[in-house]
Design a protein around this motif. Structure first.
Motif, PDB file in Angstrom:
ATOM      1  N   ILE A  44       8.618  10.554  -8.256  1.00  0.00           N
ATOM      2  CA  ILE A  44       7.410  10.584  -8.472  1.00  0.00           C
ATOM      3  C   ILE A  44       6.853  11.651  -7.952  1.00  0.00           C
ATOM      4  N   ASP A  45       6.008  12.351  -9.283  1.00  0.00           N
ATOM      5  CA  ASP A  45       4.935  13.164  -8.293  1.00  0.00           C
ATOM      6  C   ASP A  45       4.132  12.497  -7.494  1.00  0.00           C
ATOM      7  N   TRP A  46       3.931  12.608  -6.148  1.00  0.00           N
ATOM      8  CA  TRP A  46       3.056  11.699  -4.719  1.00  0.00           C
ATOM      9  C   TRP A  46       1.795  12.333  -5.204  1.00  0.00           C
ATOM     10  N   SER A  47       1.810  13.457  -4.847  1.00  0.00           N
ATOM     11  CA  SER A  47       0.896  14.237  -4.802  1.00  0.00           C
ATOM     12  C   SER A  47      -0.193  14.505  -6.501  1.00  0.00           C
ATOM     13  N   LEU A  49      -0.442  11.788  -7.761  1.00  0.00           N
ATOM     14  CA  LEU A  49      -0.915  10.229  -7.780  1.00  0.00           C
ATOM     15  C   LEU A  49      -2.016  10.266  -7.251  1.00  0.00           C
ATOM     16  N   SER A  50      -1.740  11.165  -5.275  1.00  0.00           N
ATOM     17  CA  SER A  50      -3.036  10.752  -4.485  1.00  0.00           C
ATOM     18  C   SER A  50      -3.972  11.743  -4.572  1.00  0.00           C
ATOM     19  N   PHE A  62      -2.138   3.371  -0.816  1.00  0.00           N
ATOM     20  CA  PHE A  62      -0.956   4.595  -1.659  1.00  0.00           C
ATOM     21  C   PHE A  62      -0.371   4.903  -0.267  1.00  0.00           C
ATOM     22  N   ARG A  66       4.013   4.282  -0.800  1.00  0.00           N
ATOM     23  CA  ARG A  66       4.195   5.672  -0.929  1.00  0.00           C
ATOM     24  C   ARG A  66       5.623   4.611   0.507  1.00  0.00           C
ATOM     25  N   TYR A  69       7.781   2.203  -0.294  1.00  0.00           N
ATOM     26  CA  TYR A  69       8.712   2.762  -1.733  1.00  0.00           C
ATOM     27  C   TYR A  69      10.044   3.780  -0.936  1.00  0.00           C
TER      28      TYR A  69
END
Length: 125
Positions: A44-47, A49-50, A62, A66, A69
């Motif tokens: 997952i590309d959290w940055s 998405l954020s 969010f 995270r 998760y």
């Protein structure tokens, strides 16, 4: 086909479809479905998405997502392997009380856990 007009609605539909696919790898002919644990998940590309979030409330939710998760991944990694079997023979050699270990072994072997069965969501079909 499901159609949504809002971004949140589209995300909700995607989650439902993904969950339905995750639970659709069951045993043929039994109607039971389960999670395919051998399938590798994509990172997952959290940055990325954020960076799409605009409100403080969305960022807060969010962050909670995270963290949740991360907790689930931690538990999945902790319990990825089955526990080692109990060495009842070793305990029989160490414990002098007659029949005590046999009672525990019989009780342990008599425990049966229900199989977890996930059912597909109707809107995921």
């Amino acid at each position: 086909s499901l159609a949504c007009t809002s971004t949140a609605g589209k995300m909700n539909v995607t989650v439902r479809r993904t969950a339905a696919r995750a639970f659709s790898t069951g045993t043929k002919g039994t109607g039971a479905v389960g999670v395919d644990r051998t399938r590798q998940s994509r990172p997952i590309d959290w940055s990325a998405l954020s960076s799409k979030l605009t409100s403080d409330g969305a960022r807060s939710e969010f962050a909670r997502l995270r963290a949740t998760y991360g907790e689930i991944q931690g538990l999945a990694n902790t319990y990825a392997e089955p526990p080692s079997p109990i060495d009842f023979a070793g305990y029989k050699a160490k414990i002098a009380a007659p029949g005590l270990v046999e009672k525990f072994e019989a009780a342990y072997n008599g425990v049966s856990y229900p199989k977890a069965v996930a059912r597909e969501l109707p809107e995921g079909r």
